[in-house]
Enzyme design. Structure first.
Site, PDB file in Angstrom:
ATOM      1  N   TYR A 146       0.876  -1.070  -0.044  1.00  0.00           N
ATOM      2  CA  TYR A 146       0.030  -0.077   0.118  1.00  0.00           C
ATOM      3  C   TYR A 146       0.718   1.194  -0.006  1.00  0.00           C
ATOM      4  O   TYR A 146       0.376   2.281  -0.273  1.00  0.00           O
ATOM      5  CB  TYR A 146      -0.900   0.079   1.124  1.00  0.00           C
ATOM      6  N   LYS A 195       3.687 -15.475   2.703  1.00  0.00           N
ATOM      7  CA  LYS A 195       3.814 -16.083   1.278  1.00  0.00           C
ATOM      8  C   LYS A 195       5.194 -16.268   1.033  1.00  0.00           C
ATOM      9  O   LYS A 195       5.641 -16.128  -0.241  1.00  0.00           O
ATOM     10  CB  LYS A 195       3.010 -15.139   0.377  1.00  0.00           C
ATOM     11  N   ASP A 255     -10.553  -8.378   8.324  1.00  0.00           N
ATOM     12  CA  ASP A 255     -11.714  -8.342   7.929  1.00  0.00           C
ATOM     13  C   ASP A 255     -12.441  -9.729   7.896  1.00  0.00           C
ATOM     14  O   ASP A 255     -13.734  -9.847   8.541  1.00  0.00           O
ATOM     15  CB  ASP A 255     -11.963  -7.544   6.597  1.00  0.00           C
TER      16      ASP A 255
END
Ligand code: NAD
Length: 361
Positions: A146, A195, A255
């Protein structure tokens, strides 16, 4: 001891839920012999109405001078409020981004707890809900995809876009240290999510987390790939204590973890910097549809205040007392409208705050 708390009542239901949380903190102060001193500042729409901007430099200075910040929520109805006719940098949410940056809040904590007595609201299968869960996601908030370099361009007539995922070892170390410190205050387990089978940034993440873990022999560390973690959260969330992860993975997983509890009015959160300082707020928004009606659920804000006691003030007994008071009121069958089902006594926001405060004694 005196603790200085800057409060941001904010917009919508914000002033109601912050008032309820202050009631509970006052009960903690009486019972345990502390003094909480509050200073309110304006942020979001409330600040736009008075100062023309969503957050003033004076308000930031007040927040910086405190030991911690307790926030309600900011923003209005994004379709109808005049605040959303302003340019993006003048809208309510710009205040939140500004304060996070000014206070250098790089660690975001989002607990997901299933209260036994609210298991009906859990969206998972009954046999999974019955095991219960109590986990916290520690998400890196200021680095990664981001905040990396990005561009959109045309390559031989083909529209193309690039985003960059970059982390350095210092950024990874400081968030890993936070996660291990938090695990020490909980059940001594960290699951680091990455990952590493594909990404270089994840391989560095894993190496640095392993190095940090050497300083915390009492904390068990496991590594999990993010795709597996997304599955495990719905298969067996009881296995998790602290989930440590980078910015984008944390955004998505937090979330998902909130959703499985099924109760938006119960979800607390915190954002911390390198010291003990933090900003504590419910995970939900300002709920303009129910503002001023005394029906909002103040529990997410009250549980955020409990996090403040635990993580900024090291008052673990006091934080336990708040969490136990919430459990106890719920066990008695007392509910706000959003978590009530048939047969339960429904109370308003103010009364819920008072009942939890009384429970503390
Ligand atoms: P929201 O979380 O405010 O509301 C979603 C739904 O949940 C609504 O029906 C609301 O009534 C209900 N709800 C939320 N909190 C509740 C509570 N404590 N008790 C009972 N019911 C509750 O999300 P939204 O409607 O998408 O956003 C409203 C405003 O809040 C927007 O301006 C948005 O930008 C802002 N927002 C602010 C924050 C923040 O301050 N950090 C976070 C999210 C959204």
């Amino acid at each position: 001891m005196d603790y200085y708390i800057t409060c941001i009542p904010g917009d919508g239901i914000g002033p109601e839920i912050v008032a309820a949380a202050k009631k509970v903190l006052d009960a903690v102060a009486r019972k345990f012999g502390h003094s909480f001193k509050y200073t309110d500042i304006l942020m979001g729409g409330a600040s736009i109405d008075v100062h023309g901007v969503p957050l003033t430099d004076e308000a930031i200075a007040t927040a910086k001078a405190a030991d911690a910040v307790l926030m309600g929520s900011i923003g209005g109805d994004t379709n109808t409020s005049p605040w959303y006719k302003l340019e993006p940098s003048k809208r309510p949410e710009a205040g939140l981004l500004k304060i996070r940056k000014a206070l250098n809040l790089f660690a975001n904590l989002r607990p997901a707890v299933l209260f036994d007595d609210l298991a009906d609201a859990c969206v998972l299968k009954k046999e999974i809900c019955e095991k219960g869960f109590d986990l916290v996601i520690v998400r890196e908030l200021t680095g990664g995809l981001y905040f990396g370099e990005r561009k959109t361009y045309t390559d031989n007539g083909v529209r193309t876009a690039v985003d960059t995922l970059k982390y350095d070892e210092k950024e990874i170390k400081r968030i890993a240290v936070k996660a291990f410190e938090i695990a020490k205050k909980r059940r001594n387990k960290v699951t680091s999510v990455d990952k590493a089978n594909v990404l270089d940034s994840s391989r560095l993440w894993r190496a640095v987390v392993n190095e940090v873990s050497a300083d915390y022999p009492e904390v068990t560390l496991e590594h999990m790939l993010v795709d597996n973690c997304a599955m495990q959260l719905v298969k067996d969330p009881s296995q998790f204590d602290v989930i440590l992860t980078e910015n984008m993975f944390g955004d998505i997983l937090s979330d998902e973890a909130s959703m499985i509890t099924g109760s938006i009015g119960m979800l607390s959160s915190a954002s911390l910097n390198e010291t003990k300082f933090g900003l504590y707020e419910p995970s939900h928004g300002s709920a303009p549809d129910i503002a001023g009606k005394d029906i909002a659920n103040p529990i997410a804000t009250i549980l955020s205040a409990a996090m403040m006691l635990r993580y900024s003030f090291d008052l673990n007994k006091e934080a336990d007392a708040v969490e136990n008071a919430v459990r106890s009121v719920i066990r008695k069958g007392i509910r706000t409208k959003d978590i009530a089902s048939e047969g339960f006594e429904t109370v308003g926001c103010k009364a819920m705050g008072e009942l939890i405060a009384e429970e503390i004694g």
